[in-house]
Scaffold this motif. Sequence first.
Motif, short mmCIF file in Angstrom:
data_model
loop_
_atom_site.label_atom_id
_atom_site.label_comp_id
_atom_site.label_asym_id
_atom_site.label_seq_id
_atom_site.Cartn_x
_atom_site.Cartn_y
_atom_site.Cartn_z
N LEU A 76 39.17 35.71 27.35
CA LEU A 76 40.32 34.78 27.87
C LEU A 76 39.46 34.25 29.16
N GLY A 77 39.39 33.08 29.38
CA GLY A 77 39.10 32.44 30.51
C GLY A 77 40.15 31.76 31.46
N ASP A 78 39.63 31.85 32.62
CA ASP A 78 40.60 31.31 33.77
C ASP A 78 39.46 30.24 34.73
N ILE A 79 39.31 29.14 34.27
CA ILE A 79 38.47 28.25 34.80
C ILE A 79 39.16 26.82 34.67
N GLY A 80 39.32 26.22 35.83
CA GLY A 80 40.10 24.98 36.02
C GLY A 80 39.47 24.06 37.48
N PHE A 81 39.52 22.87 36.91
CA PHE A 81 38.68 22.04 38.07
C PHE A 81 39.79 21.55 39.21
N ASN A 82 39.53 21.54 40.29
CA ASN A 82 40.33 20.86 41.35
C ASN A 82 39.58 19.81 42.16
N ARG A 83 40.44 18.79 42.13
CA ARG A 83 39.72 17.51 42.66
C ARG A 83 39.45 17.53 44.32
N ASN A 404 29.12 6.45 40.31
CA ASN A 404 30.31 6.94 40.37
C ASN A 404 30.33 8.46 40.25
N THR A 405 30.88 9.06 41.06
CA THR A 405 30.84 10.58 41.37
C THR A 405 32.24 11.31 40.79
N LEU A 406 31.99 12.58 40.19
CA LEU A 406 33.19 13.21 39.78
C LEU A 406 33.01 14.41 40.82
N ALA A 407 33.90 14.57 41.92
CA ALA A 407 33.63 15.57 43.07
C ALA A 407 34.83 16.63 43.00
N GLY A 408 34.85 17.75 42.97
CA GLY A 408 35.62 18.97 43.25
C GLY A 408 35.02 20.24 43.03
N SER A 409 35.93 21.15 42.73
CA SER A 409 35.35 22.53 42.23
C SER A 409 36.20 23.32 41.43
N TYR A 410 35.72 24.12 40.90
CA TYR A 410 36.27 25.27 40.06
C TYR A 410 36.46 26.40 40.89
N ASP A 411 37.76 26.74 41.27
CA ASP A 411 37.86 27.92 42.26
C ASP A 411 38.38 29.00 41.59
N ASN A 412 38.05 30.31 41.87
CA ASN A 412 38.28 31.55 41.47
C ASN A 412 38.26 31.73 39.86
N SER A 413 37.18 31.20 39.50
CA SER A 413 36.79 31.16 38.07
C SER A 413 36.55 32.80 37.84
N ALA A 414 36.85 32.97 36.31
CA ALA A 414 36.91 34.19 35.85
C ALA A 414 36.74 34.13 34.59
N LEU A 415 36.26 35.23 33.91
CA LEU A 415 36.35 35.53 32.52
C LEU A 415 37.05 36.93 32.19
N HIS A 416 37.73 37.00 31.21
CA HIS A 416 38.11 38.57 30.93
C HIS A 416 37.80 38.83 29.46
N ILE A 417 37.28 39.81 29.29
CA ILE A 417 36.91 40.01 27.67
C ILE A 417 37.45 41.35 27.42
N LEU A 418 37.98 41.61 26.23
CA LEU A 418 38.62 42.77 25.80
C LEU A 418 37.73 42.99 24.47
N GLY A 419 37.56 44.34 24.24
CA GLY A 419 36.74 44.84 23.00
C GLY A 419 37.17 45.95 22.40
N GLY A 420 36.78 46.04 21.19
CA GLY A 420 37.54 47.32 20.41
C GLY A 420 36.60 47.58 19.20
N GLY A 421 36.73 48.78 18.52
CA GLY A 421 36.02 48.93 17.36
C GLY A 421 36.09 50.14 16.79
#
Length: 426
Positions: A76-83, A404-421
Amino acid sequence: MRNLSVMQFGGVLGMLLASQGWAGGISVYEAGQESAGLANAGAAVLSSDPSVLMNNPAGLVDVLGTQANLNGSLLLGDIGFNRGAGNQFDGNEGGNILNALPGSSLFVSHQLNERATIGFGMYGTFGLTVKYDDDWAGRYFSQQATILGVSLQPTLAYRVTDNLSFGFGPRLMYAYYRTQAAVNNNVLGSSGLADGQLEYKDSDAGLGINLGLLYQLGERTRLGLAYTSKVKLEFEDRPSFDDISNPLLDTALRGINLEQLSIDMQVPQTVLASISYELSSQWRLLGSVGWQDWSEFGDIGVEVESTLGGTSLSVNRKYKDTWHVSIGAQYQASPQLRWSMGVGYDSSMVDDRDRTADNPTDAAWRFASGINYRLREDLDLHMTYTLVWLGDMSIRQSKASSGNTLAGSYDNSALHILGGGATWRF
């Protein structure tokens, strides 16, 4: 006069559900197996089940009898662009670009005799879908990119002496790649036109090899060394263009040879060294140090720029090699219950100034934990959780022709990985 960037294919976005992963220097080592709860600490020395063959084939000699290991994972990802200031593109911020991504793996082993063991693994090698909103600010760089893959690895491990073991396994890797971007029709004097669309997709297979050594240094200490070779993948397809309503742009695209576009990927070679130390009958300490040759990945990608002066193709990802370090511990709380915990760090494969929208990544901290429970003498169950913390990642990506430039940031980015077996012993 205004310039156009028609498309950008790029970089490997990969995320291994197993041993290699998100191209960006973040290797996702978690394939759902029990050792995922250690943040890769001791990966080349642990041999509690057949899944060790993907980290160190030599470890298979310690897997007794016949065993099967089946795992599942969910990222599960939590990654988003902020202008940010200096952004020169209109559109929204794209939303959360990494949604839920499931994965699975299967490993089996069979002990031939006291010296030799064979095994087979089928595990996810890449698995990532990055998807922005179609009308986001960076749509001319990327809207969606997917790379998925699986490795098939037969393995042989042999105990050379009582203390030294060797293992190897050829690895057949099958991968699928797809990328999609918007096409700006408002160039070369035109205005008021809706965006067009570009799509590129293909699949390919490549062959590599995994090698490993395992050495018992005294009663309490084990050392492991593993190597995975690079795997070459070549995607070849004719790019698909839709809704190109600018006649000058359409002519420019027809004027270049896009009947077949090749994208070469070098899945990097890696080296991993691990150690384990039996502190007591209940506690085991573990550690790993690794290197990954991402710099050979640097020429992946294609950018097509069209202006009145002509059309050109260029690429330069400027990727660099990465390092991994991790420490962890296992606690045998009872004969049935084992608890794992670990902390790891992966350096970034890209400098801040070279970060791109199709591969927003940085150095990563990972914090992992998991439990293994022996339900019966012949059956173990396990669950793991890993937090991969990327933090704040700035981006300033410019078009080669227009600037031309795309400028911004990806703030507080994180991945959550659940596993089992589960692991069955026969």
